[in-house]
Design an enzyme around this catalytic site. Structure first.
Site, short mmCIF file in Angstrom:
data_model
loop_
_atom_site.label_atom_id
_atom_site.label_comp_id
_atom_site.label_asym_id
_atom_site.label_seq_id
_atom_site.Cartn_x
_atom_site.Cartn_y
_atom_site.Cartn_z
CG HIS A 1 46.54 40.56 49.31
ND1 HIS A 1 45.25 41.11 49.20
CD2 HIS A 1 46.34 39.14 49.89
CE1 HIS A 1 44.37 40.15 49.62
NE2 HIS A 1 44.91 39.10 49.79
CB CYS B 1 45.21 37.07 52.39
SG CYS B 1 46.17 35.77 51.14
#
Length: 423
Positions: free
Chosen positions: A332, A350
């Protein structure tokens, strides 16, 4: 050769079909002398249907699928030489012929709610061949049914997308699993080598030996309905699914090198600076299949067990999020860590990058594409239970999870619940 054919042929007594002796007298050369009932080998077989009994399947009513099919020869001196019984889906019914050839009995249960055609070959007392064909329909069964739900939904996916089959009931036995697995069919254009793998007693995954070719058309269907699996257990309904693959897109994230290299149809198209999980939150190594994409997603530390108000706590909206695991690992946009992109790992697991790069990657990727993390210090991606880690098993390990190809599913892991994302 079918089982019924083998049993019928091996049960023969060795008597020739027509007893003849060639007479060598000059005026009769080439003339064959036979008994009074001799029949030319070129003649059509006689209709044997009226000389056969089909037991409970001989009437007009629907036949009990839990009872065996019994066929017997009624005429004196006649015997059955071969039986071929198949349902409308082409599934054969195995059976055994008695030693004297007078009777045949099915050794498998009939499929419930199915149309059957039975072709019987016979010989009469003089060795003349006969043929008889009979059709009947089986009734429904009160046995428990196992329905099948195939996944994913119809659409276009990346070349790493596994096919899933979720069963409505457990199938623990190896023999029963083999019956179920053989009835779940995957057809592709072009032809691709692949296999099912049992994740647990209620779930199977199917994948090829290598990634699917780009632009492959895939049809997944079942012939399980009505089929006997075990005592009191039969196959249920399943809705066929049609899929296709798009372009081959792969992204390889070098955790220690802080870069992600993106490939399209085998060619490198861009390298992006990234940051991944820091100590205590290391990003998993291994191949992960894209599960879904969200232009905006709220991420909180409490969703992955970080206490609210602690130094590691967070609660923020994130853009251009591509999901890789059910436990919350994404790729992201992470503008707050821009200074670390390409140089340090500072996330909670992440893979972060600039908003612009995240949007570019978001637009390129689709569910089923593969993102692989290498050279990291984190744990390995599990094959099952936290998304699609199927490609982390070798082909030999994958086949070992097939009831048809291997000895079991030692490498499979039970499915787990879906958690909220990490950051």
């Amino acid at each position: 050769m079918s089982l019924s054919t083998w049993n019928a042929r091996t049960a023969r007594t060795g008597r020739t079909a027509v007893r003849c002796t060639l007479i060598l007298a000059p005026l009769l050369a080439g003339i064959t002398a036979c008994g009074a009932s001799a029949k030319s080998l070129s003649d059509q077989p006689y209709d044997a249907l009226e000389h056969l009994s089909f037991g409970g399947a001989g009437g007009a009513a629907e036949v009990d699928p839990d009872a065996p099919l019994k066929i017997s020869a009624k005429a004196a001196g006649a015997r059955i030489t071969d039986v071929e019984a198949v349902d409308a889906a082409g599934r054969p019914l195995a059976g055994e012929l008695s030693a004297d050839g007078r009777a045949w009995r099915s050794s498998d249960l009939l499929t419930a709610g199915a149309e059957y055609t039975v072709r019987v070959s016979t010989e009469n007392g003089d060795g003349e061949p006969g043929r008889g064909e009979h059709a009947f329909r089986t009734a429904g069964s009160k046995a428990e049914r196992i329905d099948v739900t195939f996944g994913p939904d119809e659409g276009t996916y990346g070349v790493g997308q596994p096919i899933t089959a979720e069963l409505s009931g457990e199938v623990p036995g190896q023999r029963e699993r083999a019956l179920v697995e053989a009835a779940l069919q995957v057809t592709t254009e072009p032809e691709v080598t692949g296999s099912w793998h049992w994740v647990d007693d209620k779930e199977l995954h199917y994948r090829p030996k290598d990634y699917w070719p780009a632009d492959t058309r895939i049809t997944v269907s079942s012939q399980l309905e009505g089929m006997a699996i075990a005592d009191g257990l039969r196959g249920g309904k399943a809705e066929a699914v049609e899929l296709r693959t798009g372009e081959r897109v792969e992204a390889v994230a070098d955790i220690s090198g802080h870069t992600m290299t993106v490939y399209q149809d085998g060619e490198e198209i861009r390298t992006l600076p990234i940051t991944t999980g820091k100590e205590g939150f290391r990003t998993r190594n291994g191949k992960k299949v894209v599960l879904g994409q969200e232009p905006n997603v709220r991420m909180t530390g409490t969703s992955i067990g970080i206490p609210a108000g602690s130094a590691e706590s967070y609660d923020m909206d994130v853009q251009w999020a591509t999901r890789l695991t059910w436990s919350g690992e994404y790729v992201h946009g992470a503008p707050w860590s821009a200074a670390s992109h390409g140089s340090a790992n500072v996330s909670h697991g992440c893979t972060g990058m600039s908003t612009e790069n995240a949007q570019w990657l978001f637009d390129l990727l689709k569910p089923g594409d593969v993102v692989e993390h290498i050279n990291g210090e984190g744990e390995d991606m599990a094959p099952f239970g936290n998304g699609f880690g199927d490609w982390n098993l070798s082909w030999e390990e994958w086949l070992a999870g097939s009831a048809l190809e291997g000895e079991g599913d030692d490498h499979a892991q039970p499915a787990s619940g879906r958690a909220r994302p990490s950051l």
